[in-house]
Design an enzyme around this catalytic site. Structure first.
Site, mmCIF file in Angstrom:
data_model
loop_
_atom_site.group_PDB
_atom_site.id
_atom_site.type_symbol
_atom_site.label_atom_id
_atom_site.label_comp_id
_atom_site.label_asym_id
_atom_site.label_seq_id
_atom_site.Cartn_x
_atom_site.Cartn_y
_atom_site.Cartn_z
ATOM 1 N N CYS A 1 0.861 -1.188 0.000
ATOM 2 C CA CYS A 1 0.000 0.000 0.000
ATOM 3 C C CYS A 1 0.897 1.238 0.000
ATOM 4 O O CYS A 1 2.063 1.150 -0.395
ATOM 5 C CB CYS A 1 -0.976 -0.029 1.171
ATOM 6 S SG CYS A 1 -0.195 0.008 2.802
ATOM 7 N N ASN B 1 2.322 1.485 4.319
ATOM 8 C CA ASN B 1 2.598 0.209 5.022
ATOM 9 C C ASN B 1 2.269 0.302 6.520
ATOM 10 O O ASN B 1 2.926 -0.316 7.350
ATOM 11 C CB ASN B 1 4.055 -0.241 4.798
ATOM 12 C CG ASN B 1 4.339 -1.679 5.232
ATOM 13 O OD1 ASN B 1 5.433 -1.998 5.686
ATOM 14 N ND2 ASN B 1 3.370 -2.561 5.116
ATOM 15 N N CYS C 1 -1.456 0.764 7.309
ATOM 16 C CA CYS C 1 -2.888 0.475 7.417
ATOM 17 C C CYS C 1 -3.281 -0.769 6.627
ATOM 18 O O CYS C 1 -3.468 -1.851 7.182
ATOM 19 C CB CYS C 1 -3.736 1.660 6.951
ATOM 20 S SG CYS C 1 -3.443 3.192 7.873
ATOM 21 N N ARG C 2 -3.404 -0.641 5.302
ATOM 22 C CA ARG C 2 -3.983 -1.716 4.500
ATOM 23 C C ARG C 2 -3.083 -2.934 4.343
ATOM 24 O O ARG C 2 -3.531 -4.065 4.586
ATOM 25 C CB ARG C 2 -4.362 -1.178 3.105
ATOM 26 C CG ARG C 2 -5.509 -0.207 3.157
ATOM 27 C CD ARG C 2 -5.629 0.567 1.870
ATOM 28 N NE ARG C 2 -4.521 1.504 1.708
ATOM 29 C CZ ARG C 2 -4.326 2.277 0.663
ATOM 30 N NH1 ARG C 2 -5.165 2.186 -0.359
ATOM 31 N NH2 ARG C 2 -3.312 3.111 0.616
ATOM 32 N N SER C 3 -1.841 -2.724 3.917
ATOM 33 C CA SER C 3 -1.006 -3.917 3.681
ATOM 34 C C SER C 3 -0.648 -4.654 4.970
ATOM 35 O O SER C 3 -0.551 -5.887 4.936
ATOM 36 C CB SER C 3 0.228 -3.600 2.814
ATOM 37 O OG SER C 3 1.070 -2.658 3.415
ATOM 38 N N ASP D 1 -8.112 3.665 0.834
ATOM 39 C CA ASP D 1 -7.237 4.198 1.886
ATOM 40 C C ASP D 1 -8.083 4.640 3.087
ATOM 41 O O ASP D 1 -8.908 5.552 2.967
ATOM 42 C CB ASP D 1 -6.481 5.391 1.288
ATOM 43 C CG ASP D 1 -5.514 6.037 2.257
ATOM 44 O OD1 ASP D 1 -5.512 5.654 3.449
ATOM 45 O OD2 ASP D 1 -4.763 6.920 1.817
#
Ligand code: 4NP
Length: 164
Positions: free
Chosen positions: A8, A11, A13-15, A129
């Site tokens: 993401c 690095n 939040c999402r990944s 995001d």
């Protein structure tokens, strides 16, 4: 070995959420000797940081406690050689990866949700995001990552065994 990198922007939040879900699935399916999971960001703004506290809270509450052990890192040139699959959370980060990736490894790049075939709905293949949003946004990311991770692992493993 199948090596999967999820990517993401920051690095944090999402990944990290996707990594923790994939990590748990790999353990549940006893694939630890077959599948390696890592995550990284295309930007350097949070290097060395723990994941966002909201990401840790949401993932941990659903049993994905591995997230608390992660630290943010940026994508590096060797990643394009080392990993078999490099899966971006959204188009912006897929484009960033395409700019960095040597041409012989471009085939490894894909959207996380598209690779697993779970990106056909309202998400248009993207994990949005959540950084400037609220906890609901993080819950939504987790939902997308749980369904996406199952599909990614199913496809990655079946393609690897077919290729033998
Ligand atoms: P991620 O979320 O890419 O899912 O880790 C973000 C983290 C940080 C920022 C943006 C998105 N930021 O602007 O600092």
């Amino acid at each position: 070995m199948i090596r999967i990198l999820v990517v993401c922007l920051g690095n944090i939040c999402r990944s990290p959420i996707a990594e923790s879900v994939l990590h748990t699935l790999v353990e549940e399916r006893r694939l630890g000797a077959t599948v390696e999971i890592d995550s990284a960001g295309t930007h350097a703004g949070h290097l060395g940081s723990k994941p966002d506290s909201r990401a840790i809270a949401v993932a941990t509450s659903r049993g994905y406690g591995q997230i608390a052990r992660q630290r943010a890192r940026q994508v590096r040139p060797l990643d394009f050689e080392r990993f078999d699959l490099i899966l971006a959370m959204d188009q912006r980060n897929l484009h960033a990866l395409e700019q960095m990736c040597p041409s012989e490894h471009l085939h490894k790049l894909q959207l996380f949700l598209k690779y697993g075939g779970s990106g056909g709905g309202a998400s248009a293949g993207e994990v949005p995001d959540p950084y400037y949003g609220n906890r609901e946004g993080f819950e939504h990311v987790l939902e997308l990552c749980v369904s996406g991770a199952r599909a990614v692992l199913d496809r990655a493993v079946s393609e690897r065994f077919q290729a033998r």
